[in-house]
Design an enzyme around this catalytic site. Structure first.
Site, PDB file in Angstrom:
ATOM      1  CE  LYS A  11      -3.841  -2.347   2.335  1.00  0.00           C
ATOM      2  NZ  LYS A  11      -4.842  -2.242   3.411  1.00  0.00           N
ATOM      3  CE1 TYR A  51      -9.416  -2.400   0.339  1.00  0.00           C
ATOM      4  CE2 TYR A  51      -8.727  -0.642  -1.128  1.00  0.00           C
ATOM      5  CZ  TYR A  51      -8.419  -1.688  -0.282  1.00  0.00           C
ATOM      6  OH  TYR A  51      -7.103  -2.026  -0.051  1.00  0.00           O
ATOM      7  CG  PHE A  59     -13.065   2.070   7.525  1.00  0.00           C
ATOM      8  CD1 PHE A  59     -12.627   1.446   6.364  1.00  0.00           C
ATOM      9  CD2 PHE A  59     -13.680   1.294   8.493  1.00  0.00           C
ATOM     10  CE1 PHE A  59     -12.797   0.096   6.157  1.00  0.00           C
ATOM     11  CE2 PHE A  59     -13.864  -0.071   8.298  1.00  0.00           C
ATOM     12  CZ  PHE A  59     -13.418  -0.670   7.120  1.00  0.00           C
ATOM     13  NE  ARG A  87      -7.268 -12.895   5.791  1.00  0.00           N
ATOM     14  CZ  ARG A  87      -7.710 -11.646   5.668  1.00  0.00           C
ATOM     15  NH1 ARG A  87      -7.420 -10.928   4.592  1.00  0.00           N
ATOM     16  NH2 ARG A  87      -8.443 -11.095   6.613  1.00  0.00           N
ATOM     17  CB  THR A  93      -6.886  -5.360  10.247  1.00  0.00           C
ATOM     18  OG1 THR A  93      -7.470  -6.478   9.582  1.00  0.00           O
ATOM     19  CG2 THR A  93      -7.208  -4.092   9.485  1.00  0.00           C
ATOM     20  NE  ARG A 104      -2.134  -5.704   7.263  1.00  0.00           N
ATOM     21  CZ  ARG A 104      -3.268  -6.322   6.959  1.00  0.00           C
ATOM     22  NH1 ARG A 104      -3.753  -7.245   7.778  1.00  0.00           N
ATOM     23  NH2 ARG A 104      -3.912  -6.026   5.852  1.00  0.00           N
ATOM     24  CG  ASN A 114      -3.576  -2.334   6.823  1.00  0.00           C
ATOM     25  OD1 ASN A 114      -3.456  -1.959   5.669  1.00  0.00           O
ATOM     26  ND2 ASN A 114      -4.552  -3.134   7.228  1.00  0.00           N
ATOM     27  CG  HIS A 117      -5.369  -6.325  -0.035  1.00  0.00           C
ATOM     28  ND1 HIS A 117      -6.572  -6.209   0.623  1.00  0.00           N
ATOM     29  CD2 HIS A 117      -5.550  -7.259  -1.008  1.00  0.00           C
ATOM     30  CE1 HIS A 117      -7.449  -7.032   0.046  1.00  0.00           C
ATOM     31  NE2 HIS A 117      -6.855  -7.676  -0.938  1.00  0.00           N
ATOM     32  CD  GLU A 128      -9.138  -9.001  -3.310  1.00  0.00           C
ATOM     33  OE1 GLU A 128      -7.993  -9.411  -2.990  1.00  0.00           O
ATOM     34  OE2 GLU A 128     -10.009  -8.705  -2.466  1.00  0.00           O
TER      35      GLU A 128
HETATM   36  P1  CMP Z   1      -7.437  -4.544   4.342  1.00  0.00           P
HETATM   37  O1  CMP Z   1      -7.853  -5.586   5.314  1.00  0.00           O
HETATM   38  O2  CMP Z   1      -6.350  -4.826   3.372  1.00  0.00           O
HETATM   39  O3  CMP Z   1      -8.729  -4.068   3.515  1.00  0.00           O
HETATM   40  C1  CMP Z   1      -9.679  -3.215   4.132  1.00  0.00           C
HETATM   41  C2  CMP Z   1      -8.925  -2.036   4.661  1.00  0.00           C
HETATM   42  O4  CMP Z   1      -9.708  -1.064   5.290  1.00  0.00           O
HETATM   43  C3  CMP Z   1      -7.955  -2.491   5.745  1.00  0.00           C
HETATM   44  O5  CMP Z   1      -6.951  -3.270   5.169  1.00  0.00           O
HETATM   45  C4  CMP Z   1      -7.525  -1.162   6.298  1.00  0.00           C
HETATM   46  O6  CMP Z   1      -6.575  -0.521   5.458  1.00  0.00           O
HETATM   47  C5  CMP Z   1      -8.844  -0.390   6.209  1.00  0.00           C
HETATM   48  N1  CMP Z   1      -9.509  -0.371   7.503  1.00  0.00           N
HETATM   49  C6  CMP Z   1     -10.055  -1.406   8.163  1.00  0.00           C
HETATM   50  N2  CMP Z   1     -10.599  -1.001   9.330  1.00  0.00           N
HETATM   51  C7  CMP Z   1     -10.365   0.327   9.406  1.00  0.00           C
HETATM   52  C8  CMP Z   1     -10.688   1.318  10.370  1.00  0.00           C
HETATM   53  N3  CMP Z   1     -11.365   1.020  11.486  1.00  0.00           N
HETATM   54  N4  CMP Z   1     -10.318   2.584  10.114  1.00  0.00           N
HETATM   55  C9  CMP Z   1      -9.671   2.891   8.973  1.00  0.00           C
HETATM   56  N5  CMP Z   1      -9.335   1.980   8.015  1.00  0.00           N
HETATM   57  C10 CMP Z   1      -9.678   0.724   8.240  1.00  0.00           C
END
Ligand code: CMP
Length: 139
Positions: A11, A51, A59, A87, A93, A104, A114, A117, A128
């Protein structure tokens, strides 16, 4: 049936902070082969579509803004149990919940920024991967 492929994006925060080389090293050290890779920047339309599953989340706007804020590396990876093992390799996350030794834990800035992905299912890995790559770009 489980497939042996997953999809990842390194990212904008990982690119901006200079972590791409180390993250790719962690991925290949863990036994993943790179089947496809490109350095690109998501348009707003692409990020919204990618997304879409999060469209109702509070968010979503922040997520789209962040994912279009700079270039990313997109890749298709191959390994047995690719989705699950990737994963595990990337960790939770929220980096403050991520285990030691995960990408991460080492490189993510926050729950939103983070670093990486990883697809959450074989079905999504395929969707994807096809979103980003044509057949002639996959080796
Ligand atoms: P990922 O799991 O790759 O895909 C969904 C993304 O949404 C996740 O990574 C984060 O980058 C973002 N995300 C998930 N939860 C939150 C949150 N509470 N606030 C902001 N961003 C979020």
């Amino acid at each position: 049936m489980a497939t042996n492929k997953t999809f990842t994006m390194l990212k904008p925060d990982a690119v901006e902070n200079g972590h791409v080389g180390n993250i790719i090293q962690m991925i290949t050290d863990a036994g993943f082969k790179i089947k496809a890779m490109k350095y690109t920047r998501l348009s707003e339309d692409q990020a919204k579509k990618f997304y879409d599953v999060h469209a109702e989340r509070p968010f979503y706007g922040e997520l789209v803004e962040y994912m279009t804020s700079g270039p990313i590396f997109a890749a298709i990876l191959e390994k047995e149990n690719a989705v699950t093992d990737f994963r595990t390799l990337i960790g939770a996350t929220d980096p403050s919940d991520a285990e030691e030794g995960t990408i991460r834990k080492a490189y993510a800035e926050s729950k939103a920024k983070n670093a990486v992905h990883g697809s959450d299912s074989d079905e999504n890995a395929q969707i994807e991967g096809e979103f980003h790559f044509s057949a002639s770009e996959i080796f």
